[in-house]
Design a protein around this motif. Structure first.
Motif, PDB file in Angstrom:
ATOM      1  N   THR A 216      47.025-117.645 -55.475  1.00  0.00           N
ATOM      2  CA  THR A 216      47.662-116.425 -55.965  1.00  0.00           C
ATOM      3  C   THR A 216      49.119-116.320 -55.528  1.00  0.00           C
ATOM      4  OG1 THR A 216      45.482-115.429 -55.640  1.00  0.00           O
ATOM      5  CG2 THR A 216      47.289-113.948 -56.235  1.00  0.00           C
ATOM      6  N   VAL A 217      49.430-116.835 -54.355  1.00  0.00           N
ATOM      7  CA  VAL A 217      50.795-116.735 -53.827  1.00  0.00           C
ATOM      8  C   VAL A 217      51.462-118.112 -53.739  1.00  0.00           C
ATOM      9  CG1 VAL A 217      50.420-114.586 -52.588  1.00  0.00           C
ATOM     10  CG2 VAL A 217      49.878-116.754 -51.468  1.00  0.00           C
ATOM     11  N   ALA A 218      50.920-119.105 -54.457  1.00  0.00           N
ATOM     12  CA  ALA A 218      51.467-120.463 -54.400  1.00  0.00           C
ATOM     13  C   ALA A 218      52.920-120.521 -54.858  1.00  0.00           C
ATOM     14  CB  ALA A 218      50.615-121.409 -55.240  1.00  0.00           C
ATOM     15  N   GLU A 219      53.269-119.635 -55.795  1.00  0.00           N
ATOM     16  CA  GLU A 219      54.636-119.638 -56.305  1.00  0.00           C
ATOM     17  C   GLU A 219      55.647-119.324 -55.207  1.00  0.00           C
ATOM     18  OE1 GLU A 219      57.490-117.156 -59.425  1.00  0.00           O
ATOM     19  OE2 GLU A 219      55.329-116.825 -59.440  1.00  0.00           O
ATOM     20  N   ARG A 281      45.091-108.771 -60.784  1.00  0.00           N
ATOM     21  CA  ARG A 281      46.154-109.421 -60.002  1.00  0.00           C
ATOM     22  C   ARG A 281      46.017-110.928 -60.057  1.00  0.00           C
ATOM     23  NH1 ARG A 281      44.847-108.178 -54.375  1.00  0.00           N
ATOM     24  NH2 ARG A 281      43.348-109.845 -54.732  1.00  0.00           N
ATOM     25  N   GLU A 282      44.779-111.417 -59.934  1.00  0.00           N
ATOM     26  CA  GLU A 282      44.540-112.862 -59.952  1.00  0.00           C
ATOM     27  C   GLU A 282      44.864-113.460 -61.323  1.00  0.00           C
ATOM     28  OE1 GLU A 282      43.636-114.450 -56.927  1.00  0.00           O
ATOM     29  OE2 GLU A 282      44.265-112.414 -56.414  1.00  0.00           O
ATOM     30  N   ARG A 288      51.181-116.585 -64.546  1.00  0.00           N
ATOM     31  CA  ARG A 288      52.534-116.851 -64.071  1.00  0.00           C
ATOM     32  C   ARG A 288      52.680-118.330 -63.677  1.00  0.00           C
ATOM     33  NH1 ARG A 288      57.911-116.278 -64.162  1.00  0.00           N
ATOM     34  NH2 ARG A 288      58.820-116.829 -62.144  1.00  0.00           N
ATOM     35  N   ARG A 289      51.671-118.869 -62.983  1.00  0.00           N
ATOM     36  CA  ARG A 289      51.745-120.280 -62.576  1.00  0.00           C
ATOM     37  C   ARG A 289      51.713-121.202 -63.794  1.00  0.00           C
ATOM     38  NH1 ARG A 289      48.102-118.114 -59.130  1.00  0.00           N
ATOM     39  NH2 ARG A 289      46.301-119.325 -59.824  1.00  0.00           N
ATOM     40  N   THR A 295      49.281-126.998 -64.810  1.00  0.00           N
ATOM     41  CA  THR A 295      48.117-127.154 -65.688  1.00  0.00           C
ATOM     42  C   THR A 295      46.868-126.678 -64.952  1.00  0.00           C
ATOM     43  OG1 THR A 295      49.082-129.054 -66.829  1.00  0.00           O
ATOM     44  CG2 THR A 295      46.687-128.792 -66.968  1.00  0.00           C
ATOM     45  N   MET A 296      46.192-125.679 -65.510  1.00  0.00           N
ATOM     46  CA  MET A 296      44.983-125.142 -64.908  1.00  0.00           C
ATOM     47  C   MET A 296      43.775-125.940 -65.383  1.00  0.00           C
ATOM     48  SD  MET A 296      45.879-122.689 -62.947  1.00  0.00           S
ATOM     49  CE  MET A 296      47.351-121.698 -62.654  1.00  0.00           C
TER      50      MET A 296
END
Length: 343
Positions: A216-219, A281-282, A288-289, A295-296
């Motif tokens: 979630t906060v990887a960015e 939020r998730e 966003r990512r 790539t998810m």
């Protein structure tokens, strides 16, 4: 004998001085120093600022909290229990996993792999809080609520498309704790603890192939620049950060000020608990990512999640056993509660 005009000349300045000093005495405030190891850019810092503002409001300015972010008091996290016990600082943000030297059982309260659904976290949270309050109380620390960390998604962020434990067996993985090194090791996967600040470079230079991280906060740490693929594994077993008050400070406060601290601490606890689990939020963070070029991949399979959880629980139990009787008692209490939730 002094003449009347001279006496009047002495009395008038004295009266003026009293009119200035007395209001200051009546409205004199108490200021408590609050240590936090978190940088001001983190969401926890804003919650601390909100706590300080609410204390000021509730006490009508008579009690103030001076937050020292990012360890600016020069205190070391592993020493905080001793610092509070001695009364060297009034308050601190307490994170149990930092105190393995002085209170190893507190590192056995919660661990990754404990939950497979974010809602399970909210159900076990009261038990976790009770254990921390008891543990800190043994150090002469009064707890008054705290911050319930968000239950972020945890995933594997890799340079290649990887979304199975089998694929990870030939890769090196960055993790953040010894429990995770043990857990992945039980699965035949090489894992290494690398601090967050060094993670980007480790991926860029090929020291590791993947990072196990809070997706979630990887960015915020620019993982999308050094990893192109992501696969969800499980929800974060988020250890809450408690607000601790030195017993020496607590005993010096008035009943009214203690009530203010309790009310403000509980307010922040409830506020952060109510937003800890947030599917929207998730989803927003995931989108966003993707917009950043990540790539998810499909999530890790249920079978892989089950295998990881079993290994993680075994690693957690080993931590508890090393902590002695208290560690085993805590581990048993929390895992039994989790088992009831799963059932």
């Amino acid at each position: 004998m002094l003449n009347r005009s001279y006496q009047a000349g002495l009395i008038v300045p004295a009266i003026v001085a009293l009119t200035v000093v007395l209001p200051q005495l009546v409205h004199a405030s108490t200021t408590l120093r609050f240590h936090s190891g978190y940088a001001e850019s983190r969401p926890e810092a804003q919650h601390l600022n909100d706590f300080a503002d609410y204390v000021d409001e509730l006490s009508e300015g008579e009690l103030k909290i001076d937050i020292f972010h990012a360890g600016s008091l020069g205190l070391s996290e592993p020493d905080i229990l001793r610092v509070l016990q001695r009364g060297n600082v009034d308050m601190a943000l307490l994170y149990g996993e930092y105190y393995t030297r002085d209170a190893p059982a507190l590192a056995a309260v919660y661990a990754q792999g404990a939950i497979t659904d974010p809602k399970q976290h909210l159900e076990v949270l009261p038990t976790i809080r009770e254990i921390y309050e008891e543990g800190y109380g043994e150090w002469g620390i009064q707890t008054i609520g705290g911050i319930v960390s968000p239950v972020f998604s945890v995933g594997l962020h890799c340079k290649e498309p990887i979304n199975s434990l089998e694929q990870l067996e030939t890769r090196a993985v960055r993790v953040w704790s010894s429990q995770l090194v043990d857990a992945f090791g039980r699965l035949g996967i090489s894992a290494e603890v690398i601090p967050q600040n060094d993670m980007y470079m480790a991926l860029q230079t090929g020291v590791v192939d993947c990072a196990y991280y809070l997706s979630t906060v990887a960015e915020t740490v620019s993982l999308h620049e050094v990893t192109e693929y992501e696969a969800y594994l499980h929800p974060w077993a988020a250890v809450p950060a408690m607000f601790g008050v030195s017993q020496q400070t607590w005993e010096q406060l008035s009943d009214e000020h203690r009530q203010v601290l309790n009310k403000a601490g509980e307010y922040i606890w409830e506020k952060t608990r109510d937003t800890a689990v947030d599917p929207e939020r998730e989803q927003v963070a995931r989108a966003r990512r993707e917009s950043l070029g990540v790539t998810m991949l499909d999530d890790f399979s249920d079978k892989d999640v089950e295998r990881f959880q079993e290994a993680a629980m075994d690693a957690w139990q080993r931590i508890a056993e090393r902590a002695g009787e208290d560690g085993i008692r805590i581990y048993t209490t929390v895992t039994q509660h989790l088992q009831e939730i799963h059932d």
